[in-house]
Design a protein around this motif. Sequence first.
Motif, PDB file in Angstrom:
ATOM      1  N   GLY A  22       0.788  -1.234   0.000  1.00 55.45           N
ATOM      2  CA  GLY A  22       0.000   0.000   0.000  1.00 55.45           C
ATOM      3  C   GLY A  22       0.814   1.275   0.000  1.00 55.45           C
ATOM      4  N   TYR A  23       2.069   1.204  -0.403  1.00 58.00           N
ATOM      5  CA  TYR A  23       2.935   2.385  -0.402  1.00 58.00           C
ATOM      6  C   TYR A  23       3.395   2.726  -1.815  1.00 58.00           C
ATOM      7  CZ  TYR A  23       2.913   1.733   4.612  1.00 58.00           C
ATOM      8  OH  TYR A  23       2.514   1.607   5.915  1.00 58.00           O
ATOM      9  N   PHE A  40      10.135  10.849   8.152  1.00 60.90           N
ATOM     10  CA  PHE A  40       9.241   9.714   7.990  1.00 60.90           C
ATOM     11  C   PHE A  40       7.807  10.170   8.200  1.00 60.90           C
ATOM     12  CE2 PHE A  40      13.293   7.951   8.990  1.00 60.90           C
ATOM     13  CZ  PHE A  40      13.352   6.761   8.303  1.00 60.90           C
ATOM     14  N   CYS A  41       6.925   9.733   7.328  1.00 55.67           N
ATOM     15  CA  CYS A  41       5.492   9.937   7.520  1.00 55.67           C
ATOM     16  C   CYS A  41       5.013   8.675   8.221  1.00 55.67           C
ATOM     17  CB  CYS A  41       4.785  10.145   6.185  1.00 55.67           C
ATOM     18  SG  CYS A  41       3.038  10.489   6.372  1.00 55.67           S
ATOM     19  N   ASP A  42       4.619   8.815   9.478  1.00 50.24           N
ATOM     20  CA  ASP A  42       4.348   7.680  10.346  1.00 50.24           C
ATOM     21  C   ASP A  42       2.872   7.575  10.688  1.00 50.24           C
ATOM     22  OD1 ASP A  42       5.360   5.649  12.409  1.00 50.24           O
ATOM     23  OD2 ASP A  42       4.194   7.033  13.637  1.00 50.24           O
ATOM     24  N   HIS A  43       2.378   6.342  10.777  1.00 51.47           N
ATOM     25  CA  HIS A  43       1.013   6.097  11.238  1.00 51.47           C
ATOM     26  C   HIS A  43       1.010   6.156  12.764  1.00 51.47           C
ATOM     27  CE1 HIS A  43       0.787   4.296   7.201  1.00 51.47           C
ATOM     28  NE2 HIS A  43      -0.486   4.645   7.254  1.00 51.47           N
ATOM     29  N   ILE A  44       0.222   7.043  13.348  1.00 48.91           N
ATOM     30  CA  ILE A  44       0.129   7.143  14.802  1.00 48.91           C
ATOM     31  C   ILE A  44      -0.381   5.817  15.358  1.00 48.91           C
ATOM     32  CG2 ILE A  44      -1.024   8.338  16.708  1.00 48.91           C
ATOM     33  CD1 ILE A  44      -1.059  10.845  14.779  1.00 48.91           C
ATOM     34  N   LYS A  45      -1.493   5.339  14.831  1.00 43.77           N
ATOM     35  CA  LYS A  45      -1.977   3.995  15.145  1.00 43.77           C
ATOM     36  C   LYS A  45      -1.563   3.132  13.960  1.00 43.77           C
ATOM     37  CE  LYS A  45      -6.065   1.281  16.281  1.00 43.77           C
ATOM     38  NZ  LYS A  45      -7.509   1.321  16.519  1.00 43.77           N
ATOM     39  N   PRO A  46      -0.686   2.139  14.177  1.00 42.03           N
ATOM     40  CA  PRO A  46      -0.168   1.337  13.069  1.00 42.03           C
ATOM     41  C   PRO A  46      -1.271   0.670  12.252  1.00 42.03           C
ATOM     42  CG  PRO A  46       0.990   0.834  15.109  1.00 42.03           C
ATOM     43  CD  PRO A  46      -0.167   1.703  15.471  1.00 42.03           C
ATOM     44  N   LYS A  47      -1.027   0.525  10.964  1.00 38.72           N
ATOM     45  CA  LYS A  47      -1.988  -0.146  10.091  1.00 38.72           C
ATOM     46  C   LYS A  47      -2.246  -1.573  10.561  1.00 38.72           C
ATOM     47  CE  LYS A  47      -1.926   0.846   5.603  1.00 38.72           C
ATOM     48  NZ  LYS A  47      -1.442   1.048   4.226  1.00 38.72           N
ATOM     49  N   GLU A  73      -2.558  -2.527  13.454  1.00 41.15           N
ATOM     50  CA  GLU A  73      -3.468  -2.485  14.599  1.00 41.15           C
ATOM     51  C   GLU A  73      -4.774  -1.776  14.245  1.00 41.15           C
ATOM     52  OE1 GLU A  73      -1.345  -0.761  17.886  1.00 41.15           O
ATOM     53  OE2 GLU A  73       0.275  -2.226  17.735  1.00 41.15           O
ATOM     54  N   GLY A  74      -5.040  -1.641  12.960  1.00 39.34           N
ATOM     55  CA  GLY A  74      -6.291  -1.047  12.511  1.00 39.34           C
ATOM     56  C   GLY A  74      -6.208   0.418  12.142  1.00 39.34           C
ATOM     57  N   GLY A  75      -5.009   0.979  12.114  1.00 40.78           N
ATOM     58  CA  GLY A  75      -4.836   2.379  11.727  1.00 40.78           C
ATOM     59  C   GLY A  75      -5.122   2.585  10.248  1.00 40.78           C
ATOM     60  N   THR A  76      -5.419   3.821   9.891  1.00 44.30           N
ATOM     61  CA  THR A  76      -5.759   4.146   8.507  1.00 44.30           C
ATOM     62  C   THR A  76      -4.771   5.154   7.940  1.00 44.30           C
ATOM     63  OG1 THR A  76      -7.172   6.006   9.118  1.00 44.30           O
ATOM     64  CG2 THR A  76      -8.200   3.813   9.049  1.00 44.30           C
ATOM     65  N   ASP A  77      -4.949   5.471   6.670  1.00 40.95           N
ATOM     66  CA  ASP A  77      -4.135   6.494   6.012  1.00 40.95           C
ATOM     67  C   ASP A  77      -4.782   7.875   6.104  1.00 40.95           C
ATOM     68  OD1 ASP A  77      -2.160   4.700   5.306  1.00 40.95           O
ATOM     69  OD2 ASP A  77      -2.893   4.403   3.268  1.00 40.95           O
ATOM     70  N   ASP A  78      -5.742   8.055   7.008  1.00 40.02           N
ATOM     71  CA  ASP A  78      -6.370   9.363   7.197  1.00 40.02           C
ATOM     72  C   ASP A  78      -5.333  10.350   7.746  1.00 40.02           C
ATOM     73  OD1 ASP A  78      -8.794   8.321   6.373  1.00 40.02           O
ATOM     74  OD2 ASP A  78      -9.489   7.943   8.425  1.00 40.02           O
ATOM     75  N   ASP A  79      -5.465  11.622   7.349  1.00 40.76           N
ATOM     76  CA  ASP A  79      -4.520  12.653   7.792  1.00 40.76           C
ATOM     77  C   ASP A  79      -4.375  12.703   9.313  1.00 40.76           C
ATOM     78  OD1 ASP A  79      -4.356  13.198   5.113  1.00 40.76           O
ATOM     79  OD2 ASP A  79      -4.838  15.324   5.294  1.00 40.76           O
ATOM     80  N   GLU A  80      -5.464  12.486  10.050  1.00 34.37           N
ATOM     81  CA  GLU A  80      -5.428  12.566  11.515  1.00 34.37           C
ATOM     82  C   GLU A  80      -4.566  11.458  12.115  1.00 34.37           C
ATOM     83  OE1 GLU A  80      -8.946  11.686  10.217  1.00 34.37           O
ATOM     84  OE2 GLU A  80      -8.523  13.629   9.300  1.00 34.37           O
ATOM     85  N   ASN A  81      -4.314  10.388  11.355  1.00 32.39           N
ATOM     86  CA  ASN A  81      -3.534   9.260  11.858  1.00 32.39           C
ATOM     87  C   ASN A  81      -2.092   9.290  11.350  1.00 32.39           C
ATOM     88  OD1 ASN A  81      -3.323   6.778  13.353  1.00 32.39           O
ATOM     89  ND2 ASN A  81      -3.291   5.692  11.405  1.00 32.39           N
ATOM     90  N   THR A  99       8.885   2.487  16.270  1.00 32.13           N
ATOM     91  CA  THR A  99       8.777   1.197  15.606  1.00 32.13           C
ATOM     92  C   THR A  99       9.230   0.069  16.528  1.00 32.13           C
ATOM     93  OG1 THR A  99       9.132   2.246  13.463  1.00 32.13           O
ATOM     94  CG2 THR A  99       9.495  -0.125  13.566  1.00 32.13           C
ATOM     95  N   ASP A 100      10.310   0.289  17.277  1.00 26.48           N
ATOM     96  CA  ASP A 100      10.785  -0.726  18.225  1.00 26.48           C
ATOM     97  C   ASP A 100       9.747  -0.989  19.313  1.00 26.48           C
ATOM     98  OD1 ASP A 100      13.128  -1.032  16.816  1.00 26.48           O
ATOM     99  OD2 ASP A 100      14.327   0.221  18.167  1.00 26.48           O
ATOM    100  N   ARG A 101       9.111   0.066  19.832  1.00 27.48           N
ATOM    101  CA  ARG A 101       8.056  -0.116  20.842  1.00 27.48           C
ATOM    102  C   ARG A 101       6.899  -0.928  20.273  1.00 27.48           C
ATOM    103  NH1 ARG A 101       9.124   5.405  21.763  1.00 27.48           N
ATOM    104  NH2 ARG A 101       7.202   5.977  20.684  1.00 27.48           N
ATOM    105  N   GLU A 102       6.525  -0.631  19.027  1.00 22.45           N
ATOM    106  CA  GLU A 102       5.421  -1.359  18.392  1.00 22.45           C
ATOM    107  C   GLU A 102       5.779  -2.827  18.180  1.00 22.45           C
ATOM    108  OE1 GLU A 102       3.726   2.552  16.012  1.00 22.45           O
ATOM    109  OE2 GLU A 102       4.803   1.006  14.892  1.00 22.45           O
ATOM    110  N   LYS A 103       7.021  -3.100  17.771  1.00 23.37           N
ATOM    111  CA  LYS A 103       7.452  -4.484  17.586  1.00 23.37           C
ATOM    112  C   LYS A 103       7.386  -5.244  18.904  1.00 23.37           C
ATOM    113  CE  LYS A 103      10.727  -3.727  13.837  1.00 23.37           C
ATOM    114  NZ  LYS A 103      12.160  -3.660  13.521  1.00 23.37           N
ATOM    115  N   ASN A 104       7.885  -4.615  19.968  1.00 23.72           N
ATOM    116  CA  ASN A 104       7.868  -5.268  21.280  1.00 23.72           C
ATOM    117  C   ASN A 104       6.455  -5.508  21.766  1.00 23.72           C
ATOM    118  OD1 ASN A 104      10.659  -5.394  21.451  1.00 23.72           O
ATOM    119  ND2 ASN A 104      10.836  -3.424  22.474  1.00 23.72           N
ATOM    120  N   ARG A 105       5.570  -4.565  21.502  1.00 20.22           N
ATOM    121  CA  ARG A 105       4.157  -4.710  21.906  1.00 20.22           C
ATOM    122  C   ARG A 105       3.507  -5.869  21.154  1.00 20.22           C
ATOM    123  NH1 ARG A 105       2.310   0.543  21.138  1.00 20.22           N
ATOM    124  NH2 ARG A 105       1.507   0.076  19.070  1.00 20.22           N
ATOM    125  N   SER A 106       3.811  -5.989  19.860  1.00 19.82           N
ATOM    126  CA  SER A 106       3.206  -7.061  19.064  1.00 19.82           C
ATOM    127  C   SER A 106       3.756  -8.431  19.450  1.00 19.82           C
ATOM    128  CB  SER A 106       3.393  -6.810  17.576  1.00 19.82           C
ATOM    129  OG  SER A 106       4.743  -6.979  17.204  1.00 19.82           O
TER     130      SER A 106
END
Length: 128
Positions: free
Chosen positions: A48-49, A88-95, A97-105, A118-125
């Motif tokens: 999707g990129y 980097f253009c980053d998703h606040i809520k990762p895709k 985890e259900g995040g979207t490409d909306d500007d607010e995210n 990214t490291d925090r998200e990897k560890n969480r997953s």
Amino acid sequence: MPVSAPKPCRHPACGALVSDGSGYCLTHKRAKPGSFADSTRGTRHERGYGSKWDKLRERILKRDCGLCQECLRNGRVHAVGGKPFSAFCDHIKPKAEGGTDDDENLQTLCRTCHTAKTDREKNRSRGA
């Protein structure tokens, strides 16, 4: 047509000889040119990129004035524009985890903040 002499694989510390012109032995050869080493991820377009994402990314970087939003939240002003891939253009809520490409995210992050997030998200997953 004469055949060239085999040359060592270009992968560090690999001494296998290669004669097919690719420069890499079968162990270190990628599946297709430009592909990721981890073929399970797919290409950037498959994830999707593509060109639509490139336009969206540019719009978000302009919206955030090229400033890292995480640094701003921590009282630092860190301009990240200029060099390719320094912003980097980053998703606040990762895709994932259900995040979207909306500007607010979406937010602009510097390399340091993006890597840490990214490291925090990897560890969480992974449940760590």
